[in-house]
Design an enzyme around this catalytic site. Structure first.
Site, PDB file in Angstrom:
ATOM      1  N   HIS A  70      -0.205 -65.726  25.214  1.00  0.00           N
ATOM      2  CA  HIS A  70      -1.601 -65.715  25.677  1.00  0.00           C
ATOM      3  C   HIS A  70      -2.065 -67.137  25.963  1.00  0.00           C
ATOM      4  CE1 HIS A  70      -2.028 -61.394  24.750  1.00  0.00           C
ATOM      5  NE2 HIS A  70      -1.021 -61.695  23.937  1.00  0.00           N
ATOM      6  N   HIS A  74      -3.294 -65.440  31.976  1.00  0.00           N
ATOM      7  CA  HIS A  74      -2.322 -64.539  31.350  1.00  0.00           C
ATOM      8  C   HIS A  74      -2.810 -63.107  31.329  1.00  0.00           C
ATOM      9  CE1 HIS A  74      -4.855 -65.398  27.789  1.00  0.00           C
ATOM     10  NE2 HIS A  74      -4.485 -64.185  27.383  1.00  0.00           N
ATOM     11  N   HIS A  80      -1.359 -55.608  22.461  1.00  0.00           N
ATOM     12  CA  HIS A  80      -1.927 -56.853  21.930  1.00  0.00           C
ATOM     13  C   HIS A  80      -2.928 -56.561  20.814  1.00  0.00           C
ATOM     14  CE1 HIS A  80      -3.433 -60.865  21.712  1.00  0.00           C
ATOM     15  NE2 HIS A  80      -4.512 -60.685  22.445  1.00  0.00           N
TER      16      HIS A  80
HETATM   17 MN    MN Z   1      -4.840 -62.724  25.726  1.00  0.00          MN
END
Ligand code: MN
Length: 258
Positions: A70, A74, A80
């Protein structure tokens, strides 16, 4: 050959369609998201030379690099966030590649953010945009144009004060509205992360991440040149590296625009 694809190539060659680079340079100077010190923070992008037409490799130049997933411009995948951890096809290597391409809806709140760096986009403001530009279509990227990427000084870009970072973003209601009532592919921002600087204090904390990734949507952070896109009509291509089980990756984001 498909007529659409041959026309695409012809329009690009004729300059009637343009390719806009929405990506910031990636280097050791790339600003990083500061997390409170009790959590693991990301290392800076690091790059080192392996050879440059020299005794280490006489005919070739290449580097190696190390980066957090990250960092810089990105892509955020659903895995995530804890809310997206059990979804199918939730990591960058398993997302269907079709989803790396989508139409862009660009909502310009530059004027609001100039007055208030903590500005949050609301569903009401989205509806005002829709009255002017039409309803957000399904599987669109909603891109928040704030002009924040024009802040060249990394300190001003991260904008940390005594009580933490101050950068614009979305209300939790807006993230839920876009995910559930507009079925977006994801959201993109010019700031270092897809949540507002104050979002650690939201309910849930980092609400945009929680809501978007919990419903299988994506994020794009660190975009630039959104001022070169029309409110609608551009197409975004954002294909992250195919990191096995990756939660995201630096990405070259481009837009094709009239
Ligand atoms: Mn991120």
């Amino acid at each position: 050959m498909s007529q659409v694809l041959s026309e695409l190539v012809a329009e690009l060659n004729a300059g009637r369609l343009r390719v806009v680079d929405l990506t910031q340079p990636l280097s050791p100077q790339t600003p990083l998201l500061p997390l409170p010190p009790q959590w693991n923070n990301t290392p800076a992008f690091r790059i080192w030379e392996l050879s440059r037409y020299d005794e280490r490799g006489p005919a070739w130049y290449w580097n190696a690099f190390e980066t957090g997933e990250h960092t810089g411009t990105h892509f955020d995948a659903p895995v995530h966030w804890i809310s997206g951890k059990d979804l199918p096809d939730n990591s960058v290597d398993r997302i269907l590649p079709k989803k790396f391409i989508g139409p862009a809806c660009v909502i310009d709140v530059t004027a609001e953010v100039e007055k208030d760096p903590d500005y949050l986009l609301s569903p009401e403001r989205v509806r005002i945009w829709e009255q002017q530009h039409g309803r957000i279509v399904a599987d669109a990227w909603v891109l928040l144009r704030t002009s924040w990427s024009k802040r060249a000084d990394p300190k001003e870009y991260i904008n940390v004060k005594e009580d933490g970072p101050h950068t614009p973003g979305w209300t939790p209601e807006c993230s839920a509205f876009l995910a559930k009532e507009r079925d977006v592919l994801g959201v993109g921002v010019e700031t270092v992360g897809t949540d507002a600087g104050r979002a650690a204090t939201f309910n849930p904390p980092f609400a945009n991440h929680y809501i978007m990734h919990g419903s299988g949507r994506f994020g794009l952070a660190g975009l630039c040149n959104l001022d070169q896109l029309p409110p609608t009509g551009a197409v975004v291509i954002a294909a992250p590296l195919k990191i096995v089980n990756g939660s995201g990756s630096p990405v070259r984001v481009i837009a094709i625009t009239p």
